[in-house]
Design a protein around this motif. Structure first.
Motif, PDB file in Angstrom:
ATOM      1  N   MET A 150      46.032  27.516  35.016  1.00 31.60           N
ATOM      2  CA  MET A 150      46.132  28.566  36.029  1.00 31.60           C
ATOM      3  C   MET A 150      46.363  29.927  35.375  1.00 31.60           C
ATOM      4  O   MET A 150      45.746  30.941  35.762  1.00 31.60           O
ATOM      5  CB  MET A 150      47.265  28.249  37.014  1.00 31.60           C
ATOM      6  N   ASN A 151      47.236  29.977  34.371  1.00 37.11           N
ATOM      7  CA  ASN A 151      47.475  31.248  33.676  1.00 37.11           C
ATOM      8  C   ASN A 151      46.196  31.766  33.032  1.00 37.11           C
ATOM      9  O   ASN A 151      45.925  32.977  33.051  1.00 37.11           O
ATOM     10  CB  ASN A 151      48.567  31.072  32.619  1.00 37.11           C
ATOM     11  N   GLN A 152      45.412  30.855  32.454  1.00 38.72           N
ATOM     12  CA  GLN A 152      44.138  31.270  31.855  1.00 38.72           C
ATOM     13  C   GLN A 152      43.189  31.814  32.920  1.00 38.72           C
ATOM     14  O   GLN A 152      42.474  32.796  32.696  1.00 38.72           O
ATOM     15  CB  GLN A 152      43.505  30.083  31.132  1.00 38.72           C
ATOM     16  N   MET A 153      43.200  31.187  34.086  1.00 42.43           N
ATOM     17  CA  MET A 153      42.330  31.636  35.169  1.00 42.43           C
ATOM     18  C   MET A 153      42.748  33.021  35.667  1.00 42.43           C
ATOM     19  O   MET A 153      41.903  33.912  35.885  1.00 42.43           O
ATOM     20  CB  MET A 153      42.385  30.617  36.311  1.00 42.43           C
TER      21      MET A 153
ATOM     22  N   TYR B 179      40.513  36.570  35.550  1.00 46.18           N
ATOM     23  CA  TYR B 179      40.206  37.434  36.690  1.00 46.18           C
ATOM     24  C   TYR B 179      40.815  38.834  36.524  1.00 46.18           C
ATOM     25  O   TYR B 179      40.264  39.820  37.008  1.00 46.18           O
ATOM     26  CB  TYR B 179      40.713  36.809  37.993  1.00 46.18           C
ATOM     27  N   GLY B 180      41.976  38.926  35.853  1.00 47.14           N
ATOM     28  CA  GLY B 180      42.655  40.209  35.705  1.00 47.14           C
ATOM     29  C   GLY B 180      42.226  41.001  34.496  1.00 47.14           C
ATOM     30  O   GLY B 180      42.697  42.116  34.278  1.00 47.14           O
ATOM     31  N   SER B 181      41.335  40.447  33.699  1.00 46.40           N
ATOM     32  CA  SER B 181      40.929  41.089  32.450  1.00 46.40           C
ATOM     33  C   SER B 181      39.891  42.178  32.689  1.00 46.40           C
ATOM     34  O   SER B 181      39.100  42.134  33.635  1.00 46.40           O
ATOM     35  CB  SER B 181      40.361  40.032  31.500  1.00 46.40           C
ATOM     36  N   ASN B 182      39.864  43.170  31.773  1.00 49.14           N
ATOM     37  CA  ASN B 182      38.799  44.171  31.794  1.00 49.14           C
ATOM     38  C   ASN B 182      37.442  43.554  31.507  1.00 49.14           C
ATOM     39  O   ASN B 182      36.400  44.150  31.788  1.00 49.14           O
ATOM     40  CB  ASN B 182      39.077  45.254  30.747  1.00 49.14           C
TER      41      ASN B 182
ATOM     42  N   GLN C 103      32.261  33.711  32.042  1.00 52.13           N
ATOM     43  CA  GLN C 103      32.143  34.505  30.823  1.00 52.13           C
ATOM     44  C   GLN C 103      33.495  35.015  30.344  1.00 52.13           C
ATOM     45  O   GLN C 103      33.866  34.840  29.181  1.00 52.13           O
ATOM     46  CB  GLN C 103      31.191  35.674  31.067  1.00 52.13           C
ATOM     47  N   SER C 104      34.260  35.656  31.236  1.00 53.80           N
ATOM     48  CA  SER C 104      35.557  36.224  30.825  1.00 53.80           C
ATOM     49  C   SER C 104      36.537  35.120  30.422  1.00 53.80           C
ATOM     50  O   SER C 104      37.332  35.288  29.489  1.00 53.80           O
ATOM     51  CB  SER C 104      36.152  37.090  31.941  1.00 53.80           C
ATOM     52  N   TYR C 105      36.479  33.976  31.097  1.00 55.81           N
ATOM     53  CA  TYR C 105      37.364  32.847  30.787  1.00 55.81           C
ATOM     54  C   TYR C 105      37.126  32.356  29.366  1.00 55.81           C
ATOM     55  O   TYR C 105      38.066  32.162  28.582  1.00 55.81           O
ATOM     56  CB  TYR C 105      37.107  31.729  31.806  1.00 55.81           C
ATOM     57  N   LYS C 106      35.843  32.148  29.022  1.00 55.38           N
ATOM     58  CA  LYS C 106      35.518  31.612  27.697  1.00 55.38           C
ATOM     59  C   LYS C 106      35.782  32.639  26.588  1.00 55.38           C
ATOM     60  O   LYS C 106      36.244  32.273  25.503  1.00 55.38           O
ATOM     61  CB  LYS C 106      34.060  31.144  27.679  1.00 55.38           C
TER      62      LYS C 106
ATOM     63  N   GLU D 189      42.645  43.616  24.952  1.00 60.07           N
ATOM     64  CA  GLU D 189      42.664  42.171  25.180  1.00 60.07           C
ATOM     65  C   GLU D 189      43.274  41.436  23.984  1.00 60.07           C
ATOM     66  O   GLU D 189      44.090  40.524  24.147  1.00 60.07           O
ATOM     67  CB  GLU D 189      41.243  41.650  25.436  1.00 60.07           C
ATOM     68  N   GLU D 190      42.883  41.851  22.754  1.00 63.69           N
ATOM     69  CA  GLU D 190      43.437  41.206  21.559  1.00 63.69           C
ATOM     70  C   GLU D 190      44.932  41.455  21.444  1.00 63.69           C
ATOM     71  O   GLU D 190      45.706  40.551  21.093  1.00 63.69           O
ATOM     72  CB  GLU D 190      42.733  41.725  20.296  1.00 63.69           C
ATOM     73  N   ASP D 191      45.357  42.692  21.764  1.00 64.36           N
ATOM     74  CA  ASP D 191      46.781  43.027  21.645  1.00 64.36           C
ATOM     75  C   ASP D 191      47.638  42.234  22.629  1.00 64.36           C
ATOM     76  O   ASP D 191      48.764  41.848  22.317  1.00 64.36           O
ATOM     77  CB  ASP D 191      46.992  44.524  21.874  1.00 64.36           C
TER      78      ASP D 191
END
Length: 730
Positions: free
Chosen positions: A668-671, A675-678, A686-689, A560-562
């Motif tokens: 929208m990109n953040q959203m 949703y696509g994140s591990n 939670q994943s958004y923040k 995620e950081e990379d």
């Protein structure tokens, strides 16, 4: 004389000394400009030309051109004239799209604008069947005359003003990204042609203030002046003689007589009635919202509808367009290699058949900017539109999932022939050819990433492609739809229940895939250096496109950081390579850096490689290898030594502002990332923040050491032993 130098210059005194050396002794005095006055004519110019070289038989192309003498931005009134012209161009294009979509075969309208220092030229063109040439011509002439007689309507004025207000706001938000060419043109116009050079903030303030002053009376007078016959020319290219110049004159005379008699009804009397709801009333069995969850911290609402479709909407106060995205996991990677060729064209074939099944659908598609894509790992659609058009957007989604068409074999054959023409070398765009070839080479010649060519059309099973397209958009329960924008919460729930909840759910799943269990499409980046030469059939003499690609590797522990750092690094690499190739060596006109992930979502890729691509437009073939060597060298230097502090600061200065981060497209990109994140495990809040905080931390902590270590971890070592080169001669 004015000498204008624009670019990334650190030592300005050296430039000043060079200017003095070469130009100080030039004779003084005002430059003499050659004047080419606009030829005057009292009637529209009409030309009918037979061009047997037109690719399609029995077809015509009608070009309508408006030419205006350009005053430049020398006073506030010139700016006011320019704004009114922009508004009128939007209105006339909107009317013509509606008129042409009502014909037997909907027409695709093309529009362009060309500016010189003396003239502004607007060109509108339509390709049509030969037998409809005269009808298309008269449609143009009627709508132009109607605007002279009646002006425009209140709702058109309101929409046009909203459009014109968005332009200065967008320019101001993006003023840091102005290219050297833009600055050079601006300064040239200012020093050589005495045109005003506003600061970005002042320009936005002036344009907004003037736009708000436009009213019905002003625009009516402006219509009469702008659409005068002396500004108009019509040229018709036809594969054989469908319309003669005499017939064009008779059509013009007929419409001129109607105009003198006042026989034209206003646009609302004749056209607007019934067009507000572009899709006819549909009998829909409305669904229900079975679950609702509000996320107050991010201003989002998640819904689960009775047919299983998951919907998320985020309400904002922005005046930007509403942004819509929808997707479901599972795509072409699940198709067997024997069927992949036909199914890879399903998106193109399916959209054409579906869109032209109804005369209104192409116009609705344009109004909500709707597009569909089927790739290796996803089936997706997107749109952006005014908040008042949300019902249209949901209606077109309903039709996508419920249309049940059975085209005739002749329709499939005609479509295949049309695709052959589109994919012929003479009709392909250089950028598309380059992107497709790069993907094919970088994948190790995988059949899932094969570049489209006209020869493939003979082996396409169009029926199979159409069936696959229909199956892609049949099961609503596997789709997630996201909306971001200034939504009316009082009505949005009922609209979502009616149109999205009303999509029938199949008795058994047609396509049901889980993100973590998708079949991997073969993608093997070449282990050595690969070089490919591609030539277009018709060269433009505008240089050569070169793409240099390197594999990217990620570690799941730092994924995620990379991914967030990669966004910053792309910017850094673009600045560095541009500085070297363009400003130091003078061999590149343009530099762009992008990334490609063959696994659909970066979060699905683990340690599998993606690619980072350096897209260059360079002077000629002789400079190609020099450019490649320079890019490889600069990457190795950044990995070994790291970037300079000046370079790091330059990149940090381009950090998105809070206002940019709050725009609907950014939200929208953040959203989508959330949703696509591990990190996403059912809780979007939670994943958004977490990702938002990670992004801020990535920018706050970015420095030369971070850039150096991240590049070492992501890119191969040494780079000169593993990369691909695609040269496209154009």
């Amino acid at each position: 004389m004015a000498v204008i130098v624009v670019g990334d210059i650190t030592e300005t005194q050296n430039i000043i000394d060079l200017i003095k050396t070469y130009f100080e002794r030039q004779p003084r005095g005002m430059p003499q400009h050659l004047e080419f006055p606009l030829p005057k004519h009292t009637e529209p110019r009409l030309i009918a030309h037979v061009d047997s070289a037109l690719v399609k038989w029995r077809m015509s192309v009608v070009y309508v051109t408006f030419m205006f003498e350009k005053e430049g931005w020398k006073c506030v009134n010139d700016v006011f004239i320019n704004i009114q012209r922009m508004l009128l161009q939007k209105v006339i294009l909107g009317r013509l799209k509606k008129r042409f979509s009502s014909m037997s075969k909907p027409k695709q309208l093309q529009y362009s604008r060309d500016d010189s220092h003396m003239y502004t030229i607007y060109v509108v063109s339509v390709e049509c069947e030969g037998y409809e040439t005269n009808k298309v011509l008269e449609t143009f002439l009627v709508e132009i005359a109607r605007m002279r007689v009646h002006g425009i309507k209140e709702n058109e004025l309101s929409e046009g003003k909203d459009f014109c207000l968005c332009i200065p706001k967008g320019r101001y938000l993006n003023h840091h990204d102005r290219s050297s060419e833009q600055l050079r043109r601006t300064y040239t116009s200012h020093f050589v042609y005495n045109e005003a050079d506003f600061s970005p903030k002042l320009e936005a303030q002036v344009m907004i203030a003037l736009t708000k002053r436009i009213n019905m009376e002003l625009i009516k007078n402006f219509c009469e002046m702008q659409f005068a016959a002396s500004n108009l020319s019509v040229i018709i290219f036809q594969s054989k003689t469908f319309v003669t110049q005499e017939e064009m004159k008779r059509s013009l005379q007929k419409i001129t007589d109607f105009e003198k008699e006042g026989s034209f009804p206003s646009w609302s009397d004749e056209e607007m009635e019934g067009l507000t709801n572009l899709i006819q009333e549909m009998e829909i069995e409305s669904g229900k919202i079975v679950e609702r969850l509000e996320h107050f911290d991010i201003g989002a609402v998640e819904l689960i509808l009775s047919n299983g479709m998951q919907v998320t909407y985020q309400c904002t106060k922005n005046d930007d367009k509403v942004v819509l995205r929808g997707f479901s996991y599972g795509g072409l990677s699940e198709v067997t290699e024997t069927d992949i060729l036909s199914c890879s064209y399903s998106s193109v074939i399916g959209q054409i058949i579906w869109l032209y099944s109804s005369k209104n659908l192409p116009m609705i598609r344009d109004k909500v900017n709707f597009a569909i894509e089927v790739d290796e790992y996803k089936r997706a659609f997107c749109g952006n539109f005014d908040s008042s058009d949300i019902e249209l957007a949901l209606q077109i989604l309903y039709l996508l999932f419920t249309s049940d068409l059975e085209p005739e074999e002749e329709e499939f054959q005609a479509l295949i022939e049309d695709l052959k023409i589109r994919l012929s070398p003479a009709h392909q765009q250089p950028a598309d050819v380059l992107i497709d070839t790069v993907k094919e080479i970088n994948s190790g010649k995988s059949c899932y990433y094969k570049a489209p060519v006209a020869e493939d059309m003979s082996n396409i099973d169009a029926t199979k492609a159409w069936q696959y397209f229909q199956n892609c958009f049949r099961g609503p329960s596997s789709f997630r739809v996201i909306l971001v924008g200034n939504l009316d919460t009082a009505s949005v729930n009922s609209l979502l229940s009616r149109y999205l909840g009303g999509i029938p759910r199949p008795h058994r799943p047609i396509m049901k895939f889980q993100r973590g269990k998708l079949t991997t499409a073969p993608f093997h980046f070449p282990p050595t250096v690969i070089k490919e030469e591609v030539s277009l059939a018709v060269g433009s003499g505008n240089g050569m496109y070169t793409c240099i690609s390197f594999p990217l590797r990620f570690n799941n522990q730092t994924l995620e950081e990379d991914l967030l750092l990669l966004i910053i690094l792309r910017n850094l690499l673009k600045v560095k390579v541009t500085q070297v190739l363009r400003h130091e060596k003078g061999i590149a006109y343009n530099v762009d850096v992008d990334t490609f992930n063959p696994n659909g979502d970066w979060s699905c890729s683990g340690s599998k490689p993606g690619t980072i691509n350096f897209n260059l437009l360079i002077k000629d073939n002789d400079a190609a290898q020099m450019a490649v060597d320079a890019v490889v060298h600069e990457i190795e230097q950044l990995k070994e030594v790291g970037p300079s502090q000046n370079l790091v600061q330059h990149v940090l200065d381009r950090r998105p502002s809070l206002e940019e981060e709050e725009r609907n497209t950014s939200l929208m990109n953040q959203m989508l990332q959330a949703y696509g994140s591990n990190l996403y495990a059912g809780n979007i809040d939670q994943s958004y923040k977490i990702l938002r905080d990670m992004n801020r931390r990535a920018w706050d902590l970015f420095n030369a050491d971070v850039a150096k270590s991240t590049l070492k971890r992501m890119l191969p070592y040494p780079c000169q032993e593993q990369h691909t080169i695609v040269n496209l001669r154009c």
